[in-house]
Each structure stands twice: as C-alpha cells, then as structure tokens.
Design a protein around this motif. Structure first.
Motif, PDB file in Angstrom:
ATOM      1  N   PRO A 175      48.101  21.102   1.198  1.00  0.00           N
ATOM      2  CA  PRO A 175      47.047  20.072   1.229  1.00  0.00           C
ATOM      3  C   PRO A 175      46.614  19.671   2.634  1.00  0.00           C
ATOM      4  O   PRO A 175      45.478  19.240   2.825  1.00  0.00           O
ATOM      5  CB  PRO A 175      47.694  18.892   0.499  1.00  0.00           C
ATOM      6  CG  PRO A 175      48.723  19.504  -0.388  1.00  0.00           C
ATOM      7  CD  PRO A 175      49.246  20.691   0.359  1.00  0.00           C
ATOM      8  N   ASP A 176      47.504  19.801   3.618  1.00  0.00           N
ATOM      9  CA  ASP A 176      47.177  19.412   4.991  1.00  0.00           C
ATOM     10  C   ASP A 176      46.607  20.558   5.818  1.00  0.00           C
ATOM     11  O   ASP A 176      46.325  20.385   7.005  1.00  0.00           O
ATOM     12  CB  ASP A 176      48.424  18.854   5.696  1.00  0.00           C
ATOM     13  CG  ASP A 176      48.920  17.567   5.047  1.00  0.00           C
ATOM     14  OD1 ASP A 176      48.112  16.882   4.382  1.00  0.00           O
ATOM     15  OD2 ASP A 176      50.115  17.257   5.192  1.00  0.00           O
ATOM     16  N   SER A 177      46.434  21.718   5.201  1.00  0.00           N
ATOM     17  CA  SER A 177      45.885  22.863   5.915  1.00  0.00           C
ATOM     18  C   SER A 177      44.388  22.673   6.156  1.00  0.00           C
ATOM     19  O   SER A 177      43.631  22.420   5.209  1.00  0.00           O
ATOM     20  CB  SER A 177      46.096  24.151   5.112  1.00  0.00           C
ATOM     21  OG  SER A 177      45.259  25.183   5.609  1.00  0.00           O
ATOM     22  N   PRO A 178      43.915  22.829   7.391  1.00  0.00           N
ATOM     23  CA  PRO A 178      42.482  22.665   7.656  1.00  0.00           C
ATOM     24  C   PRO A 178      41.609  23.753   7.049  1.00  0.00           C
ATOM     25  O   PRO A 178      40.408  23.550   6.887  1.00  0.00           O
ATOM     26  CB  PRO A 178      42.403  22.685   9.190  1.00  0.00           C
ATOM     27  CG  PRO A 178      43.633  23.371   9.646  1.00  0.00           C
ATOM     28  CD  PRO A 178      44.696  23.054   8.627  1.00  0.00           C
ATOM     29  N   VAL A 179      42.178  24.907   6.698  1.00  0.00           N
ATOM     30  CA  VAL A 179      41.360  25.951   6.073  1.00  0.00           C
ATOM     31  C   VAL A 179      41.427  25.914   4.544  1.00  0.00           C
ATOM     32  O   VAL A 179      40.720  26.664   3.878  1.00  0.00           O
ATOM     33  CB  VAL A 179      41.746  27.364   6.575  1.00  0.00           C
ATOM     34  CG1 VAL A 179      41.408  27.521   8.045  1.00  0.00           C
ATOM     35  CG2 VAL A 179      43.202  27.672   6.327  1.00  0.00           C
ATOM     36  N   PHE A 180      42.264  25.031   4.000  1.00  0.00           N
ATOM     37  CA  PHE A 180      42.300  24.839   2.545  1.00  0.00           C
ATOM     38  C   PHE A 180      41.609  23.529   2.192  1.00  0.00           C
ATOM     39  O   PHE A 180      40.626  23.499   1.467  1.00  0.00           O
ATOM     40  CB  PHE A 180      43.739  24.867   2.038  1.00  0.00           C
ATOM     41  CG  PHE A 180      43.861  24.635   0.549  1.00  0.00           C
ATOM     42  CD1 PHE A 180      43.084  25.357  -0.346  1.00  0.00           C
ATOM     43  CD2 PHE A 180      44.748  23.685   0.044  1.00  0.00           C
ATOM     44  CE1 PHE A 180      43.185  25.142  -1.722  1.00  0.00           C
ATOM     45  CE2 PHE A 180      44.856  23.469  -1.320  1.00  0.00           C
ATOM     46  CZ  PHE A 180      44.071  24.194  -2.203  1.00  0.00           C
ATOM     47  N   GLY A 181      42.137  22.422   2.676  1.00  0.00           N
ATOM     48  CA  GLY A 181      41.442  21.146   2.570  1.00  0.00           C
ATOM     49  C   GLY A 181      41.352  20.555   1.179  1.00  0.00           C
ATOM     50  O   GLY A 181      40.378  19.856   0.867  1.00  0.00           O
ATOM     51  N   LYS A 182      42.342  20.823   0.325  1.00  0.00           N
ATOM     52  CA  LYS A 182      42.364  20.236  -1.016  1.00  0.00           C
ATOM     53  C   LYS A 182      43.763  19.710  -1.309  1.00  0.00           C
ATOM     54  O   LYS A 182      44.739  20.146  -0.702  1.00  0.00           O
ATOM     55  CB  LYS A 182      41.967  21.280  -2.067  1.00  0.00           C
ATOM     56  CG  LYS A 182      40.565  21.843  -1.877  1.00  0.00           C
ATOM     57  CD  LYS A 182      40.267  22.926  -2.907  1.00  0.00           C
ATOM     58  CE  LYS A 182      38.915  23.570  -2.654  1.00  0.00           C
ATOM     59  NZ  LYS A 182      38.626  24.658  -3.635  1.00  0.00           N
TER      60      LYS A 182
END
Length: 657
Positions: free
Chosen positions: A478-485
């Motif tokens: 969830p905290d990944s900037p390329v996932f963002g969900k």
C-alpha cells in the motif's frame, strides 16, 4: 589556485591552445541558440507493440504536422497521407507503389525531392554534426549534399538533379527513400520518455523492449508491472509467480514460452497432476468468453492454460504469504488469506466476515500449514526460477531497464514518475518505514530506487535479499509509490463473488489530483517550481468517455494513461494519451485504436488523434533553456577560464606542427 590550475591543465589536454578553446566556445554558444529538441512521452504500453510502434513512427502526429508545415497547400490531402504512410512504413509502402506505378522513375524523382525537403526541415534544429551522425552510412554523403544543395539556383540545379538521377539509374532509389524516412523519424523526435508499464496484459512486451533498445535516445520510469518483471529476472519467487499468473490471465503464456524461451513444462505437468479434472472456472482467460456456456468450445491448449493459471495462483498466494510472514515490517498481514479458508464449509473469512468461495478445490493446500509448498510445487518453482534467471534475452531487456530507467526523473523542468507520491489524508507526505528507517517524498523514491537496483546487482547476500523483497514490495504494498492502493485484491477477485471486496481504494494522492497546492508541494520536493514545471505520470487510466480530463491542477499535473492497453479501452473510451514537448510548448494527443499496418499502407489511414494544447510558451525555447543547455553553459564558462589562463600565461599553449 593550485586546484584550479590542475583543472585547467586537464582541460588543456583537449583544447591545447587559444584557437581550439575559442572554436569550441563559438560552437557551444551557437548550439545554445538552436531550438529545443522535441520530447515524446508515452506510458502504460502494456505489451501493445503494434500501437506502440505506430505512435513512435508517426510521433503522435508530429510527422503529419511537419508535412503540413513544409508543403502547405502545394500537396493535396491524399498526397500528404501517401507521403506520411511512406515515412511510417517505407518498405511496405514502396512494395505497394512499385506494384502499381506505371512510371516508377518519375515517382522516385518526385518522392526523393519531397523527402529531402522534409529531411532539411526536420534537421533544421540540430547541428550539422549531429545530423551527419544520424544519417545512414550508405547515403550520408548523398543526403547531406542534397540537403545543403539549392536546386532553385541555376549553378546547382544540374548538379542536384544529376545526384537524384544517378541514385535512380544505379538502382538505389528504393534504399535511399528508406534511409530518408528513417532520418526524418529520427530527427522529428529528439528524445523519448516511457513513463512506465511496458509489460503485462498485451502480447508483445519483448518486441517493445527490442524496439527501445534500438532507439537513439530514451529513458524509462519504471511502472509497477516493469518492476514485477525486474524482480522475476532477479529470481524473486513471488514476482515470478505474479508474472506467470498475469500472463495466463490475459492469454499470454506464449510471451514467456516463445518470446523469452521460459520453460513452463514443469508447471504444466503439475497442473495436470493436481487439476486435471478441475474445470477451473475461476481461471478463464480475461474477457475470453461472454459466458461459461462457451466452455464447450475450449481447446485442449486453453484448458491446460487455465489449469496452469490456477496452479501458479495458488503457489503465488503461498509464496507471498511466506514473504509477508518473514517481513512483518511491511504491514501486509491483511493479505494472509489462505489460513482463513474453511475447506469443509467452502468459505473464507475476510475482515471477520465469512464469504462463500467460488472455487472449493484446493488439493495442494494443507490447512495446518497453508503457506507451505508441496514437494512438487517446490520443485516447479525451483526449475522456473532458474529458467527466468538464465534467460539471456530477458536478462538483456531487464539490464536495459536498469541502465536506462529509474523510479523517477527530473528532465527539462518536468517531473516524471509512473504512479504517485504517497500522501496522508491531510495531504502531507506519508512517512514510510523501511528496515528501521523512515522516509518521505523524494527520499522514499531514492531509497526504493536504490534497493530495486540492489535486488538485481548486489553481491552482498543480505542486501540482495532485501532488494528482492523491495521489488515485490513495490509491486503491491500500500505504501509503494508505483502501486498506490490500499490492497491488491487478487485473492478476492478470483474466489469471492462480492464485488465490494474487489475494490482497491487508492492513496489520497488520487483524491487530490486537482489540488494545485499538492502539485506545488510535490514539485518543490523534487527541486522544481514555476509555470513551466509539470508532473507527468500514468498508472491510473483517465476515463475520457466519462468526461475526465488528463490535465489536472491547472495544467501542472498531466496523467497520460488513457488506455493504450486494449484491456482498458472499454473503460477509457480511447486508446491512450501521449505528450509532445517541443520548442513551442506542450501538446497532448488522445488516440483512437490502431487498426493495422496494412490499412496504414494501403489506405493511408492513421491513428486519429485529438490534440489538446496544454501550454504554449511566449518565447520559443532554446537549447539554452534545457538541462543540456545548463551543462553547455558550464562548459563555456570553463573554456572561458581556460582562455584567460592562456592569455595571462598561467598555462602555456601547445601548437602541433
């Protein structure tokens, strides 16, 4: 002073006297006043090679505009379409023309003349040296002579025409036209930015990567799907499982087997052993059937792929579970769902609520040890891991992603990244804790970029293992900037009918896309400000058919994912956005789906593109206004210092005899 003298002595090796230093200053000052080169932005390609190739070849309409600029009303619309098709696909178009043209020599004469005019116009913003280097070797002299010649002057008319005539009579007209077309495409776009997600969903990411590796100037901002493949190539088992699962879901196992030579036979054997009699209804290829009654039309290959799809999905949930349990700091315990399955009831408990499962057949699942692979599953992942890690073509492609890519890029006043900047609900940069340290904003991007590289290149075992964990973390945390969900609802989408559980709530960044203060804060975090600074990203498709605009925050943020991937086009209503940034400003193009090369060649059909002017500059941008321009200005200052050192006798000149 001593350090300064040492610097100038080093510079003097390249410019040994006043004349050579002064000549280079004159050259650099001239370059600084050339128009800025054209940048082309594209994102979320997702394996759609034919559309990608056509957008590259037509430069999002820039070549058609160049034809209009050069020829204006002197050519009919049909002639312009024919000329554009020739530039996009010269060999295919030449075959068509040569088959039907009665006077082919006259056609060659006229066409070469037109191509030279276009070459001259496209090359006008570059130095002769740069243009010469871009020319095909076989025709460099001829094209340069024709580009610099003046057929409208009596003294040169015969010379100019004889060159073209000789090209035709020696049987080289065809190859020269191809060479001119290649040069025009090369000169119209100076630099390409791919803002993430080359891989997955479409069938041909390997062909896109081949094309990018042959491109003259390109950078890549990694998307979550690219990072997934980077992790797989590095040997990350959860990444490998996800790559295979997605390929199976979209009917692209051939990409792995034929495109990359990955051996999936061990998985096929496992699938037939455990799921041979299982209809695998939850694992039909995405959008392959309108209803389950069409299952009777299944081929043996399709049926096997669906069994393989289920086998790798179960293995994925097990291996991801092991990763989550070994990394409690990732905070992903809510994704541990295999241990929540009640096999006797055919249900799963999620957030304290029991839901019936659409699939109740789990022959490899041990309720006492749900995240433990069976012996056969362990053998399969061992073998497939080796296949990924020793695939030469895949490794070449991934090494190119590393050498030409990064999580973000600041380039000519624009900030490029694929996904988002993780934010809190009140719009502040989200603090993210990784391996005992806390990061926000740009620092988060930097540390994640560093670990992504370590996951592939580190020789230290501890750092490489951490890096591979981060590659998977970037894919779905969830905290990944390329996932963002908040979550990746893969399990729920396969096994639970309640669509409320399929929702993947987005990071607050996406609720603030029209908040100009947010955009300003992000730009400032990356060292940018002012009216010419923009954020350019993709990842979340813009629903154009619902009236959504890709231009956010009063033009400061541009989302250029409009559905180039066919999987998204029913949702977006278009076939993607691309962006052109030239010396006059920023222009968005909204594309309709590409039909075929044959139609482009035979009928002159092109991707219809609606243009959206994002920003028009008051003063035409020069090289001096770019990042390269700043470097050139520094070089000029250094050379001026060297001149002064020569003239004051601080450093003696050298003159070769």
């Amino acid at each position: 002073m001593e350090q300064e003298i040492r610097f100038y002595k080093g510079l003097a090796k390249q410019y040994p006297n006043v004349a050579s230093a002064a000549t280079e200053i004159i050259n650099l000052q001239a370059i600084l006043n050339l128009p800025k080169g054209t940048e082309h932005f594209i994102t979320d390609v997702h394996g759609e090679y034919l559309q990608f190739r056509h957008i590259l070849r037509n430069a999002s309409g820039a070549i058609r505009r160049k034809i209009d600029d050069v020829f204006g009303p002197t050519l009919r619309m049909e002639e312009k379409k024919e000329l554009a098709a020739l530039i996009y696909y010269p060999r295919e178009k030449l075959e068509q023309v040569e088959a039907k043209e009665k006077d082919i020599e006259e056609w060659y004469q006229v066409t070469i003349h037109r191509m030279i005019l276009l070459c001259r116009s496209a090359a006008s913003k570059y130095t002769r040296s740069k243009v010469r280097k871009a020319m095909p070797t076989d025709f460099a002299y001829v094209i340069e002579e024709l580009m610099s010649g003046r057929p409208d002057e009596a003294d040169q008319e015969a010379y100019y025409n004889e060159i073209i005539h000789s090209v035709i009579t020696t049987g080289r007209a065809r190859e020269m036209i191809v060479a001119c077309a290649d040069l025009i495409r090369r000169m119209v776009v100076d630099h390409l930015h791919v803002v993430g997600d080359i891989y997955d969903r479409g069938p041909s990411p390997h062909l896109i990567m081949d094309s990018l590796m042959n491109h003259h100037s390109v950078d890549i901002q990694w998307g979550n799907h690219d990072i997934l493949w980077m992790g797989a190539a590095a040997g990350s088992r959860p990444c490998i499982c996800n790559v295979i699962r997605i390929a199976a879901r979209y009917g692209n196992l051939a990409t792995l087997e034929e495109g990359y030579g990955i051996n999936l036979l061990p998985l096929a054997k496992l699938a037939m052993e455990y799921y041979g009699d299982d209809p695998c209804l939850c694992f039909r290829e995405q959008s392959a059937y309108q209803n389950l009654d069409q299952a009777k039309h299944l081929t043996l290959d399709t049926s096997l792929e669906e069994k393989m799809h289920k086998a790798i999905t179960i293995m994925q949930f097990k291996i991801e579970g092991q990763m989550i349990l070994s990394h409690p700091d990732f905070g992903m315990e809510d994704r541990l769902l295999l241990d929540k399955i009640d096999l006797s009831q055919g249900s799963v408990t999620i957030d304290g609520i029991s839901y019936p499962m659409k699939d109740k057949h789990f022959p490899t699942l041990d309720p006492e040890h749900p995240y433990l692979l069976t012996e056969q599953e362990q053998e399969v992942i061992d073998q497939i891991q080796q296949s990924f890690m020793h695939c030469e073509k895949l490794q070449q492609h991934i090494q190119f992603l590393y050498s030409h890519g990064s999580l973000y890029k600041v380039y000519n006043g624009n900030l490029l990244y694929h996904g988002c900047i993780p934010l809190t609900k009140d719009g502040k940069f989200l603090p993210v804790r990784l391996f005992g340290k806390t990061y926000t904003g740009r620092a988060l991007y930097d540390v994640l970029d560093s670990y992504a590289r370590k996951g592939y290149y580190a020789t230290d075992d501890r750092e490489r293992i951490r890096g591979q964990a981060i590659l998977w973390y970037l894919w779905e945390n969830p905290d990944s900037p390329v996932f963002g969900k908040e979550k990746m609802a893969t399990f729920e989408r396969y096994f639970v009918a309640d669509k409320a559980l399929h929702v993947e709530p987005k990071n607050p960044y996406y609720q603030m896309l029209n908040d100009e203060k947010m955009a300003d804060a992000v730009l400032k975090e990356f060292g940018l400000s002012g009216a010419d600074a923009h954020i350019i990203n993709g990842h979340i498709p813009v629903e154009a058919k619902a009236g959504e605009s890709p231009v956010k925050c009063n033009g400061k943020l541009l989302i250029i994912d409009g559905g180039l991937s066919k999987a998204y086009q029913p949702k977006t209503g278009i076939a993607g956005y691309t962006l052109i940034y030239n010396s006059y400003g920023l222009v968005l193009a909204a594309h309709e789906p590409f039909t075929s090369v044959a139609k482009a060649v035979e009928q002159g059909s092109d991707i219809h593109s609606d243009r959206i002017l994002v920003q028009q500059v008051l003063k035409r941008k020069r090289v001096a206004d770019t990042d390269i321009g700043r470097e050139l200005k520094e070089n000029v200052a250094d050379l001026q210092g060297l001149l002064e050192a020569y003239r004051t006798g601080l450093i003696p000149e050298r003159h070769e005899r």
